[in-house]
Design a protein around this motif. Structure first.
Motif: not given
Length: 557
Positions: A145-152, A504-523
């Motif tokens: 499951q996605d944690s909803g956490i996004r780090l810059r 341990p419970k595994v979850q996903t997290w995401g990124i924000i780059f230059e103010g926009k949410e992005a995947s690593m592939q788009t980055l």
């Protein structure tokens, strides 16, 4: 042993198209004997790790391929698979869906190379039997499951391009010299850089110091890892692992003559005259050389225990992660399944200052579980890993390793010394037949406990990640205390509390780059991210992508 012939790897991730027509292709392919022999040599050296003519492996069974698919399509796909995927080519999309990983392109291959390989493939006439369904899907029904956490993410640095085509730079590790702020990073094709004010300064050109070094075919070849001694500031010692062609020199560890040596992994000790100098100058010596049967699953990790203090039993001892060298796919399962008697598929621990090792250039630590035991490899601390590409410690001092799986399961293992972790007879918590299909897994036997196998702390199926890479523990912010890791090809990001009970419970997290949410592939503007992680002296964590050679700092607040 004959020296390996080094040209770009041609790992044909091709897939047969299910078309109703019975048309047979390949009538224009040459049957010249000499050309077939050249193609056979190329295939055996560069393709057999991923493919055979009996069954699907990492890539598909290639028997009958040239009779079912247009010759020009095969050639174009080898040269530039990304182009086919971007064009929504049906075969290319089926490939991506089935094998979960995109093949890198090989634009430098000549027409003569391609013609020779196709001539060899054309000697295999039998079309493969259709496999209905995926025999290993949904082994782990619970989805992450996605944690909803996004780090810059903040752009931090970029390595200079070491090649004209993607990946532009091939970094695998970035860590600080112990006790300093000096941040070091490798490029597999070149050597070691220091990032000075976020700019790369070449510290050591391994390729110049070791003219036999090769970084082709790609994957994990070249300068695979490095580690600075915990007392580098006073003794000037650090270590690198790099690849050379098979047969370059006499090895310290090898295998049966029935299996050819494709390359060798070499551990070098370097001693800097002035540990504070910005460019290395000093002496060096080889301390270990190991034969490898393919370009895959070699020496992916060198490290020292960062928690160890002077006077501790493992202070100054070098840990080495070494995979099966591709031997299991070549049906030499005993090389990995050695019961502690060999060094492949193992985590090793050696004393660089000792002399009682196999070649007299390193020592066997007395604390190692098999030290001094007849018919056991004293270098081993644990074994049974397909590809232990990261070896690391958690905040409480427990040793762990990430292990890249075959077709179905990726692992994070908590390491117990002297124990067996299953490969090549287990993948995750499932049984695998190393002489059968690697795509088929089976339930554990009723008497499984008698085998004493240690199973993963975390296991993920290939619908979640296809090539795991370990990261580091985040020091603060919403992921404080969590271990972050990811999927090398896609760049998908995960985290877990490695100390969580019962599991341990595994979850996903995401990124924000230059103010926009992005995947690593788009980055990185590419389907293949080639994800890696780094860390600095202040425990800040970084994300790196070989595709563009860029480094990003993870901002936790």
């Amino acid at each position: 042993m004959k020296n390996a012939l080094f040209v770009s790897s041609v790992c044909f991730f091709l897939i047969f198209s299910c078309t109703p027509e019975k048309q047979e292709f390949g009538g224009e392919i040459s049957t010249d004997t000499n050309q077939i022999l050249i193609g056979k040599a190329l295939f055996e050296k560069h393709c057999s790790t991923c493919h055979n003519f009996n069954e699907d492996a990492i890539g598909p069974n290639l028997s009958g391929l040239t009779r079912q698919i247009e010759t020009e399509w095969i050639k174009e796909f080898i040269k530039n698979p990304s182009k086919s995927i971007e064009a929504k080519d049906q075969r290319a999309l089926e490939l991506l869906a089935k094998f979960k990983s995109q093949m890198p392109g090989f634009p430098d291959l000549t027409e003569q190379d391609l013609d020779a390989i196709l001539s060899y493939l054309h000697t295999f006439e039998t079309l493969p039997l259709e496999i209905v369904g995926d025999t290993t899907s949904n082994l782990i029904p619970e989805k992450i499951q996605d944690s909803g956490i996004r780090l810059r993410l903040e752009f931090f640095a970029q390595l200079p391009a070491s090649d004209r085509v993607s990946p532009l730079a091939k970094m695998t590790k970035m860590e600080a010299i112990p006790g300093t702020q000096r941040l070091m990073i490798n490029d597999q094709r070149i050597g070691l850089y220091e990032l000075v004010d976020q700019n790369p300064v070449l510290y050591l050109s391994v390729v110049n110091a070791r003219p036999d070094m090769v970084s082709k075919p790609g994957w994990a070849t070249g300068v695979g890892s490095f580690a600075f001694h915990p007392e580098f500031q006073t003794n000037g010692l650090f270590y690198t692992a790099h690849t050379e062609p098979g047969g370059t020199q006499k090895s310290d560890f090898g295998f049966t003559d029935s299996l050819s040596v494709f390359m060798q992994w070499v551990v070098t000790e370097w001693k800097a005259e002035n540990p504070t100098a910005s460019v290395f100058k000093g002496t060096d010596r080889e301390i270990l050389r190991i034969d490898n049967a393919s370009q895959a699953h070699g020496m992916q990790e060198l490290t020292f225990n960062p928690n160890s203090k002077k006077g501790d039993p493992d202070f100054g001892l070098l840990y080495i992660g070494y995979g099966d060298g591709g031997t299991a796919e070549k049906r030499f399962a005993a090389i990995s399944n050695h019961k502690g008697a060999g060094i492949y598929s193992s985590i090793l621990r050696i004393d660089p200052a000792g002399k009682d090792g196999a070649n007299g250039k390193y020592g066997i630590p007395k604390i190692n579980p098999f030290a001094g035991i007849p018919d056991k490899a004293g270098e081993i601390i644990a074994y049974g890993f397909r590809n232990p590409n990261r070896v690391f410690w958690d905040a409480t001092g427990n040793l762990h390793a990430t292990d890249i799986g075959q077709h179905s399961i990726e692992e994070i293992n908590r390491i117990e010394e002297g124990k067996f972790y299953g490969w090549p007879v287990r993948e995750g918590t499932f049984t695998i037949n190393p002489f059968g299909s690697f795509r088929t897994l089976y339930p554990l036997p009723a008497d499984d406990k008698k085998f004493g196998i240690i199973y993963p702390l975390i296991q993920l199926e290939h619908d979640e990640t296809v090539a795991i890479i370990g990261g580091y523990t985040i020091p603060d912010g919403p992921l404080k205390g969590k271990f972050v890791f990811g999927d090398i090809p896609s760049g998908r990001l995960f985290f877990a509390d490695l100390g969580e009970k019962p599991q341990p419970k595994v979850q996903t997290w995401g990124i924000i780059f230059e103010g926009k949410e992005a995947s690593m592939q788009t980055l990185v503007n590419h389907d293949r991210v080639d994800l890696k992680f780094g860390i600095d002296a202040d425990r800040n964590v970084y994300i790196m992508s070989k595709t563009e050679g860029k480094i990003y700092k993870v901002k936790t607040n």
